[in-house]
Design a protein around this motif. Structure first.
Motif, PDB file in Angstrom:
ATOM      1  N   ASN A  70      39.018  40.703 -13.499  1.00 22.54           N
ATOM      2  CA  ASN A  70      38.915  41.797 -14.461  1.00 22.54           C
ATOM      3  C   ASN A  70      37.479  42.209 -14.724  1.00 22.54           C
ATOM      4  OD1 ASN A  70      41.613  42.314 -14.949  1.00 22.54           O
ATOM      5  ND2 ASN A  70      41.777  40.825 -16.592  1.00 22.54           N
ATOM      6  N   LEU A  71      36.629  41.217 -14.909  1.00 23.20           N
ATOM      7  CA  LEU A  71      35.226  41.508 -15.213  1.00 23.20           C
ATOM      8  C   LEU A  71      34.570  42.307 -14.092  1.00 23.20           C
ATOM      9  CD1 LEU A  71      32.779  41.089 -17.068  1.00 23.20           C
ATOM     10  CD2 LEU A  71      32.325  38.940 -15.867  1.00 23.20           C
ATOM     11  N   ALA A  72      34.806  41.888 -12.861  1.00 19.80           N
ATOM     12  CA  ALA A  72      34.219  42.587 -11.708  1.00 19.80           C
ATOM     13  C   ALA A  72      34.761  44.017 -11.589  1.00 19.80           C
ATOM     14  CB  ALA A  72      34.502  41.808 -10.431  1.00 19.80           C
ATOM     15  N   GLN A  73      36.063  44.196 -11.821  1.00 19.07           N
ATOM     16  CA  GLN A  73      36.659  45.533 -11.727  1.00 19.07           C
ATOM     17  C   GLN A  73      36.166  46.440 -12.856  1.00 19.07           C
ATOM     18  OE1 GLN A  73      40.881  44.647  -9.386  1.00 19.07           O
ATOM     19  NE2 GLN A  73      40.921  44.875 -11.591  1.00 19.07           N
ATOM     20  N   LEU A  74      35.952  45.895 -14.037  1.00 15.78           N
ATOM     21  CA  LEU A  74      35.417  46.690 -15.152  1.00 15.78           C
ATOM     22  C   LEU A  74      34.003  47.177 -14.852  1.00 15.78           C
ATOM     23  CD1 LEU A  74      36.659  44.744 -18.312  1.00 15.78           C
ATOM     24  CD2 LEU A  74      37.077  47.160 -17.805  1.00 15.78           C
ATOM     25  N   VAL A  75      33.197  46.298 -14.256  1.00 12.92           N
ATOM     26  CA  VAL A  75      31.836  46.690 -13.876  1.00 12.92           C
ATOM     27  C   VAL A  75      31.881  47.852 -12.886  1.00 12.92           C
ATOM     28  CG1 VAL A  75      29.747  45.949 -12.651  1.00 12.92           C
ATOM     29  CG2 VAL A  75      30.800  44.438 -14.347  1.00 12.92           C
ATOM     30  N   TYR A  76      32.771  47.760 -11.900  1.00 10.35           N
ATOM     31  CA  TYR A  76      32.928  48.829 -10.914  1.00 10.35           C
ATOM     32  C   TYR A  76      33.384  50.126 -11.576  1.00 10.35           C
ATOM     33  CZ  TYR A  76      34.795  51.281  -6.791  1.00 10.35           C
ATOM     34  OH  TYR A  76      35.078  52.200  -5.814  1.00 10.35           O
ATOM     35  N   LEU A  77      34.290  50.024 -12.556  1.00 13.93           N
ATOM     36  CA  LEU A  77      34.826  51.210 -13.231  1.00 13.93           C
ATOM     37  C   LEU A  77      33.753  51.989 -13.975  1.00 13.93           C
ATOM     38  CD1 LEU A  77      37.318  52.879 -14.288  1.00 13.93           C
ATOM     39  CD2 LEU A  77      37.395  51.251 -16.188  1.00 13.93           C
ATOM     40  N   VAL A  78      32.902  51.278 -14.716  1.00 14.86           N
ATOM     41  CA  VAL A  78      31.945  51.959 -15.602  1.00 14.86           C
ATOM     42  C   VAL A  78      30.577  52.179 -14.950  1.00 14.86           C
ATOM     43  CG1 VAL A  78      33.099  51.001 -17.627  1.00 14.86           C
ATOM     44  CG2 VAL A  78      31.125  49.786 -16.665  1.00 14.86           C
ATOM     45  N   ALA A  79      30.438  51.796 -13.666  1.00 17.79           N
ATOM     46  CA  ALA A  79      29.120  51.866 -13.018  1.00 17.79           C
ATOM     47  C   ALA A  79      28.762  53.248 -12.492  1.00 17.79           C
ATOM     48  CB  ALA A  79      29.050  50.845 -11.881  1.00 17.79           C
ATOM     49  N   GLY A  80      29.621  54.252 -12.710  1.00 16.89           N
ATOM     50  CA  GLY A  80      29.287  55.614 -12.302  1.00 16.89           C
ATOM     51  C   GLY A  80      29.902  56.058 -10.990  1.00 16.89           C
ATOM     52  N   TYR A  81      30.835  55.276 -10.440  1.00 12.09           N
ATOM     53  CA  TYR A  81      31.476  55.641  -9.175  1.00 12.09           C
ATOM     54  C   TYR A  81      32.630  56.640  -9.356  1.00 12.09           C
ATOM     55  CZ  TYR A  81      28.873  51.736  -7.178  1.00 12.09           C
ATOM     56  OH  TYR A  81      27.866  50.893  -6.760  1.00 12.09           O
ATOM     57  N   PHE A  82      33.001  56.914 -10.606  1.00  5.63           N
ATOM     58  CA  PHE A  82      34.103  57.846 -10.884  1.00  5.63           C
ATOM     59  C   PHE A  82      33.643  58.907 -11.882  1.00  5.63           C
ATOM     60  CE2 PHE A  82      35.797  53.650  -9.917  1.00  5.63           C
ATOM     61  CZ  PHE A  82      36.718  53.924  -8.926  1.00  5.63           C
ATOM     62  N   PRO A  83      32.677  59.746 -11.501  1.00 12.75           N
ATOM     63  CA  PRO A  83      32.103  60.706 -12.459  1.00 12.75           C
ATOM     64  C   PRO A  83      33.107  61.726 -12.999  1.00 12.75           C
ATOM     65  CG  PRO A  83      31.398  61.195 -10.207  1.00 12.75           C
ATOM     66  CD  PRO A  83      32.071  59.868 -10.167  1.00 12.75           C
TER      67      PRO A  83
END
Length: 480
Positions: free
Chosen positions: A220-233
């Motif tokens: 979960n932690l790794a997926q949350l980082v990916y979600l909020v890191a700007g890859y889905f503007p």
């Protein structure tokens, strides 16, 4: 006339060539989703698989207890949470096809609210597991051990609630490789953690539970980082209070999705409970069925990769207003999944005397498990086709209808027949599993008939309407 024949003869190879090209292009699209989705599914399932393998060395009672938790209690909760999150699969997939990316982040947050509340409601089941199992006439010893273990793995329940909506969000946009990489890294860590806690330090079941909790929250932690890191503007613009609007419409589709999937997963849980009611050699019988279930679910996780692929492809194409492309995707994906199923079936038949040794060293459990090899192989073949049909149902938004199919085939045919063969005709585990297989066969036939009769043009129009209806007024206004 001769000229007409020559023209027709020339057209046939051209049609075949065009069909071959379309199949190849669709296969590439399908495998670009199915490949990493299969890998993710197998790797995440393997977290539980590794736990069972380490616990199996502690003793047959511990293995039976953990297997009951995994196949009954966790499957019960897993099915509800995954089902509630599957509404996101329909809505996000069709929104992506329609080009309305701004809806996705709102949908994700709504799904988190629903799955989080659902996990809270399910917590008492984990707390009172031992009492519940005893009500179903399970062994007192197994029930007590299972009850303790279940309380220890409550953190995993809330990990599922956070994980499933994120998975659907990523999958609808074909962002699946990152999930596979995260799952692979966490699985490697999980193996080391189990070795350290269960084998090296001797923490037993408590160590196995702690390892599972840590591993799922790392995912979960790794997926949350990916979600909020700007890859889905376009799809993720941060948290918003608008998620609380139109929740009722979203909940309706979530409940329909949960009903469809839960009726599927609880079917296998009910089989474990039936086996637990056998009077002779209960622990051995549960171990044998649980080992087969672990392998069957492991094979099923591969089929679920095709489930994800066809769901994404069908929802995207229907959302984009391309009904023929959606129909063609169903045919290509079903053929690929069935071929993989045949390969797995052959592997089980060849190794039916050896695969139980992965889980246990007890000769009596190995013998009992080997007797189920033929039925396991047949189940794996059917379950290579059936998840694809379920994926089509999710992609097209047919959850409510398929829930009724599952009730009829599983609970009015499969379980009663299994109980009759297992108890009345004294066929034991083989009889119970045969009944389960009959229900699965009936459900597969009915779903194939539904697919054959589907009007895909009408489904594309309904997808357009669904985006407006289930999305709620706020999103529709934004889109306009």
């Amino acid at each position: 006339m001769a000229g007409d024949d020559m023209e027709k003869g020339g057209l046939e190879p051209l049609k075949m060539q065009k069909l071959g090209y379309r199949s190849w292009e669709e296969s590439k699209k399908m495998w670009s989703i199915a490949g990493p989705a299969i890998l993710t599914s197998v790797l995440q399932f393997s977290i539980g698989f590794v736990t069972a393998a380490f616990v199996g060395r502690l003793g047959h009672v511990q293995l039976a207890a953990v297997s009951v938790v995994q196949t009954v209690v966790e499957s019960f909760a897993y099915g509800i949470l995954l089902g509630m999150g599957s509404a996101l699969e329909t809505l996000c997939g069709q929104a992506v096809g329609a080009g309305q990316m701004h809806m996705l982040g709102i949908y994700l947050q709504r799904s988190w609210i629903i799955t989080g509340v659902t996990a809270l409601v399910l917590t008492p089941i984990y707390v009172f597991t031992s009492h519940i199992l005893k009500l179903f006439r399970q062994s007192n010893e197994i029930s007590e051990v299972a009850g303790r273990y279940c309380i220890w793995v409550i953190p995993q329940l809330f990990a599922y609630a956070l994980n499933f909506p994120m998975q659907k969000f990523f999958q609808s946009q074909s962002r699946v490789w990152v999930m596979a990489i995260i799952s692979g890294a966490v699985l490697a860590f999980h193996i080391l953690l189990n070795w350290a806690l269960v084998t090296k330090l001797g923490y037993g079941l408590g160590g196995a539970a702690l390892a599972g909790n840590i591993s799922w929250w790392l995912v979960n932690l790794a997926q949350l980082v990916y979600l909020v890191a700007g890859y889905f503007p376009d799809a993720w613009t941060g948290f918003s209070l608008s998620v609380f609007q139109s929740l009722s419409a979203f909940i309706k589709l979530s409940l329909a999705s949960a009903a469809m999937l839960c009726l599927e997963l609880w079917y296998f849980s009910a089989v474990i409970l039936l086996v637990g009611g056998l009077k002779n050699h209960t622990a051995i019988a549960i171990d044998a069925v649980s080992i087969c279930m672990n392998l069957e679910v492991w094979a099923l996780t591969i089929a679920l990769g095709f489930n994800v692929a066809v769901s994404v492809r069908v929802s995207n194409e229907l959302g984009a207003g391309h009904p023929k492309a959606a129909k063609f995707s169903v045919a290509v994906t079903a053929a690929a999944s069935a071929l993989v199923g045949v390969l797995f079936m052959a592997a089980v038949l060849i190794a039916k005397s050896d695969f139980p040794k992965l889980f246990t060293e007890k000769p009596e459990v190995i013998r009992e498990t080997s007797k189920l090899g033929l039925l396991l192989a047949a189940t794996i073949l059917l379950n290579s086709i059936q998840p694809v049909l379920q994926g089509v149902a999710v992609g097209a938004g047919w959850q409510f209808s398929v829930a009724f199919v599952n009730i009829g085939c599983y609970y009015f045919i499969g379980l009663p027949l299994g109980g009759l063969l297992g108890f009345k005709f004294k066929l034991g585990v083989v009889g119970i599993w045969s009944g389960m297989l009959a229900g699965t066969l009936m459900q597969t036939v009915v779903l194939l008939w539904i697919m054959y009769r589907t009007n895909w043009e009408k489904e594309a129009l309904q997808a357009e309407e669904r985006i407006k209806t289930w999305g709620g007024p706020s999103e529709s206004q934004e889109a306009s």
